[in-house]
Design a protein around this motif. Structure first.
Motif, short mmCIF file in Angstrom:
data_model
loop_
_atom_site.label_atom_id
_atom_site.label_comp_id
_atom_site.label_asym_id
_atom_site.label_seq_id
_atom_site.Cartn_x
_atom_site.Cartn_y
_atom_site.Cartn_z
N LEU A 220 2.03 -1.28 -5.93
CA LEU A 220 1.53 -2.31 -6.72
C LEU A 220 1.30 -2.03 -8.21
CD1 LEU A 220 -1.15 -4.19 -4.30
CD2 LEU A 220 1.26 -4.97 -5.17
N ALA A 221 0.92 -0.49 -8.05
CA ALA A 221 0.51 0.00 -9.59
C ALA A 221 1.83 0.34 -10.44
CB ALA A 221 0.01 1.65 -9.42
N HIS A 222 2.98 0.57 -9.72
CA HIS A 222 4.20 0.51 -10.32
C HIS A 222 5.21 -0.63 -10.45
CE1 HIS A 222 4.06 4.81 -11.27
NE2 HIS A 222 3.21 4.87 -10.04
N GLY A 223 4.47 -1.83 -10.14
CA GLY A 223 5.12 -3.25 -10.35
C GLY A 223 5.49 -4.10 -9.04
N ALA A 224 5.19 -3.58 -7.91
CA ALA A 224 5.76 -4.41 -6.86
C ALA A 224 4.90 -5.79 -7.05
CB ALA A 224 5.45 -3.62 -5.53
N SER A 225 5.62 -6.98 -6.53
CA SER A 225 5.12 -8.20 -6.88
C SER A 225 3.94 -8.38 -5.44
CB SER A 225 5.90 -9.22 -6.80
OG SER A 225 6.74 -9.25 -5.70
N GLY A 226 4.06 -7.59 -4.57
CA GLY A 226 3.07 -7.72 -3.25
C GLY A 226 3.49 -6.68 -2.34
#
Ligand code: PEP
Ligand code: MN
Length: 343
Positions: A220-226
């Protein structure tokens, strides 16, 4: 943790004092009034705010409530290309262990979609214990999966094994799978997260729940949407099961952390006869869905044949999962049926 400094503070001295308390400063930023903020990485032993506020030059301290704040804030549902995981309806992900041919994945999608499976699974890139075992068909497999899924209105979940493959896997898949063996491959987590798509994070066979949640935080910190978590069994001492399905962890994630968690009873048990009972147990523990391996001809599977449900037996299995008081279906292959006895 965010440490706010007074204007006259000796920044280097504060950083040294924090380091002496086991706190590493990750970045130095300016606040709106031109003051200095030190953003410190969370450490396992969180010191009290009062202790840090005693350091000369420190104005105030904000401690993060959780070492994985993004995971804690995510909530119990994740949308994957219009399919809600963690909502009222359980989600079925099914398909072969390995993508082997175009015909194989087409046959799987055609049989699984009418049973309500929303996701077609299958590894084009396979993490194998032996370097001599089948390593997957690679890139063509991604295309076969996508086309087979699209033909039947399914979503694709498939494993990304290396940072180099993230763009290709992210293009073909709706949900990127991080396999058990890579749960703490931090470079891969960073790369997979930066694709900006939802990720299925399988628990490492030796990870604590906290390590699993922190791996989710990387994504999540690197951009995953969930992040959708997947319990697939941890190492136990009993060789009669491939792994030990940790139902307590499923209940903890679902009911305490309120996160979407999928149960994979195939890798958890290693034997097709035990898949249905463990699938039922996973649902009872709070799983938002199941990931089940199947194959048109399990005896010819290039990986994980012994745990694959024959494609022709999936309807019986799914029907048995729908009725909570029915005996779980013990699905056997034809040779097993002929041989009789225990599976
Ligand atoms: C898989 O799902 O294909 C797989 C390799 O599982 P795991 O990473 O849980 O072993
Ligand atoms: Mn497998």
């Amino acid at each position: 943790m965010i440490v706010s400094l007074r204007k006259e503070a000796d920044r280097q001295e504060v950083v040294r004092e924090l380091a002496a308390r086991g706190i590493a400063v990750a970045s130095v930023e300016e606040d709106r009034e031109g003051g200095v903020l030190l953003v410190a990485s969370p450490c396992s032993v969180v010191p009290s705010a009062a202790d840090i506020e005693r350091i000369p030059g420190v104005r105030s301290v904000a401690l993060a409530k959780s070492p994985h704040p993004r995971v804690s804030a995510q909530g119990p549902t994740v949308d994957v290309a219009g399919v809600r995981i963690g909502g009222a309806s359980p989600v079925l992900m099914a398909g072969p262990c390995s993508v082997e041919s175009e015909e194989q994945v087409r046959a799987c999608a055609a049989a699984l979609a009418p049973l309500g499976a929303r996701f077609l699974r299958g590894g084009a890139f396979k993490p194998r214990t032996s370097p001599y075992a089948f390593q997957g068909v690679g890139h063509p497999g991604l295309r076969w999966l996508r086309e087979a899924a699209d033909a039947h209105g399914m979503r694709v979940v498939t494993e990304v094994l290396s940072e180099n493959d993230v763009p290709a896997v992210a293009e073909a898949a709706d949900l990127l799978q991080i396999g058990s063996r890579n749960m703490q491959n931090f470079a891969l987590l960073r790369a997979a997260g930066s694709a900006g798509k939802p990720v299925l994070l399988k628990r490492s066979m030796s990870a604590t729940v906290e390590e699993w949640l922190l791996a989710g935080e990387y994504l999540l910190a690197h951009g995953a949407s969930g992040v959708v978590f997947c319990e697939r069994g941890i190492r136990g001492f009993d060789a009669s099961m491939r792994n030990l399905l940790d139902l307590s962890a499923v209940a903890l994630l679902a009911h305490v952390h309120r996160l979407p968690v999928i149960v994979d009873p195939s890798h958890a048990t290693g034997r097709r006869a035990r898949v249905a009972p463990k699938a039922r147990a996973g649902r009872a523990a709070g799983a938002a869905g199941l990931m089940i391996e199947t194959h048109p001809a399990p005896g010819e599977a290039r990986s994980d044949g012994p745990q694959a449900i024959p494609l022709s037996g999936m309807a019986e299995l799914v029907a048995s999962l729908r009725h909570p008081f029915a005996a779980p279906a013990i699905v056997r292959t034809e040779p097993e049926r002929r041989a009789g006895g225990r599976a």
